[in-house]
Motif scaffolding. Structure first.
Motif, PDB file in Angstrom:
ATOM      1  N   MET A   1       1.208  -1.019  -0.062  1.00  0.00           N
ATOM      2  CA  MET A   1       0.150   0.298  -0.208  1.00  0.00           C
ATOM      3  C   MET A   1       0.734   1.574  -0.300  1.00  0.00           C
ATOM      4  O   MET A   1       0.423   2.500   0.973  1.00  0.00           O
ATOM      5  N   ASP A   2       1.947   1.511  -0.858  1.00  0.00           N
ATOM      6  CA  ASP A   2       2.738   2.300  -1.245  1.00  0.00           C
ATOM      7  C   ASP A   2       2.520   3.242  -2.090  1.00  0.00           C
ATOM      8  O   ASP A   2       2.243   3.395  -3.480  1.00  0.00           O
ATOM      9  N   PHE A   3       1.181   4.042  -1.709  1.00  0.00           N
ATOM     10  CA  PHE A   3       0.862   5.008  -3.150  1.00  0.00           C
ATOM     11  C   PHE A   3       1.453   6.033  -3.153  1.00  0.00           C
ATOM     12  O   PHE A   3       1.249   6.175  -4.504  1.00  0.00           O
ATOM     13  N   VAL A   4       2.618   6.266  -2.700  1.00  0.00           N
ATOM     14  CA  VAL A   4       2.676   7.552  -3.185  1.00  0.00           C
ATOM     15  C   VAL A   4       3.722   7.234  -4.164  1.00  0.00           C
ATOM     16  O   VAL A   4       4.254   7.425  -5.508  1.00  0.00           O
ATOM     17  N   THR A   5       4.843   5.917  -4.058  1.00  0.00           N
ATOM     18  CA  THR A   5       5.919   5.214  -5.022  1.00  0.00           C
ATOM     19  C   THR A   5       4.947   4.667  -6.408  1.00  0.00           C
ATOM     20  O   THR A   5       5.272   5.360  -7.273  1.00  0.00           O
ATOM     21  N   MET A   6       3.442   4.242  -6.291  1.00  0.00           N
ATOM     22  CA  MET A   6       2.558   3.177  -7.229  1.00  0.00           C
ATOM     23  C   MET A   6       2.642   5.488  -8.163  1.00  0.00           C
ATOM     24  O   MET A   6       2.460   4.673  -9.614  1.00  0.00           O
ATOM     25  N   GLU A   7       2.528   6.024  -7.299  1.00  0.00           N
ATOM     26  CA  GLU A   7       2.022   7.262  -8.443  1.00  0.00           C
ATOM     27  C   GLU A   7       3.015   7.812  -9.247  1.00  0.00           C
ATOM     28  O   GLU A   7       3.178   8.403  -9.940  1.00  0.00           O
ATOM     29  N   PHE A   8       4.242   8.206  -8.566  1.00  0.00           N
ATOM     30  CA  PHE A   8       5.338   7.798  -9.443  1.00  0.00           C
ATOM     31  C   PHE A   8       6.157   7.389 -10.510  1.00  0.00           C
ATOM     32  O   PHE A   8       6.276   7.626 -11.299  1.00  0.00           O
ATOM     33  N   LEU A   9       5.298   5.630 -10.091  1.00  0.00           N
ATOM     34  CA  LEU A   9       5.535   4.744 -10.932  1.00  0.00           C
ATOM     35  C   LEU A   9       4.903   4.422 -12.287  1.00  0.00           C
ATOM     36  O   LEU A   9       5.514   4.426 -13.222  1.00  0.00           O
ATOM     37  N   ASN A  10       3.534   5.549 -11.796  1.00  0.00           N
ATOM     38  CA  ASN A  10       2.636   5.769 -13.366  1.00  0.00           C
ATOM     39  C   ASN A  10       3.430   5.869 -14.498  1.00  0.00           C
ATOM     40  O   ASN A  10       3.255   6.182 -15.645  1.00  0.00           O
TER      41      ASN A  10
END
Length: 175
Positions: free
Chosen positions: A121-130
């Motif tokens: 649930m690391d949504f910050v990194t997920m947003e970066f990876l998008n």
């Protein structure tokens, strides 16, 4: 002190490790594309040499984006050592086949990191990876289109020369 530093880090140790591995993969891709540019230049494919030089620069930018993100998140970004870069290719087509294989591998690697981010649930990194996932869509498209030129134009006669001329004209539009 090390435990205190980990508390200040906004990404898990596993995500940091995966991002550092990706930094190395991007650096490897950059070096591979430079090798491809050199091979194309040596074999008279000037436009393709320019194409791969630009691809190398893009991979370097990707590497540095990841590097900065790890630092910004309080992690330890690692400058990778790059070895085992392929320098000889059996044919002009093989260069483009290898480029497509490399892009597919990079896409899969980003998907693996994204899967781990979802699990944690690391949504910050997920947003970066998008941004990278979207970028990979473009990279794979361009690599596939370049390889398709070999089938559409053919390599006989002036075919390789025509392919070389058209490589730099490949663009991607989301629309």
């Amino acid at each position: 002190m090390k435990d205190l530093m980990r508390i200040k880090c906004l990404i898990s140790q596993e995500i940091e490790t995966l991002l550092n591995q990706q930094i190395k993969k991007e650096a490897h891709s950059s070096s591979l594309y430079l090798s491809m540019a050199s091979w194309c230049n040596q074999n008279g494919f000037d436009y393709s040499s320019d194409y791969f030089t630009k691809q190398s620069e893009e991979e370097r930018i990707h590497q540095m984006k990841l590097f900065k993100y790890v630092l910004d998140m309080g992690g330890n970004a690692i400058s990778p050592e790059i070895t085992n870069i392929k320098t000889e290719f059996g044919s002009f087509r093989e260069v483009f086949e290898d480029a497509l294989e490399a892009e597919i591998a990079i896409t899969q690697s980003f998907k693996n990191i994204a899967a781990r981010c979802h699990k944690e649930m690391d949504f910050v990194t997920m947003e970066f990876l998008n941004w990278f996932l979207k970028e990979q869509r473009e990279e794979e498209y361009k690599a596939r289109r370049a390889l398709e030129l070999f089938d559409v134009i053919g390599e006989e006669g002036t075919g390789r020369w025509e392919i070389d001329k058209h490589v730099n004209k490949i663009t991607y539009s989301e629309e």
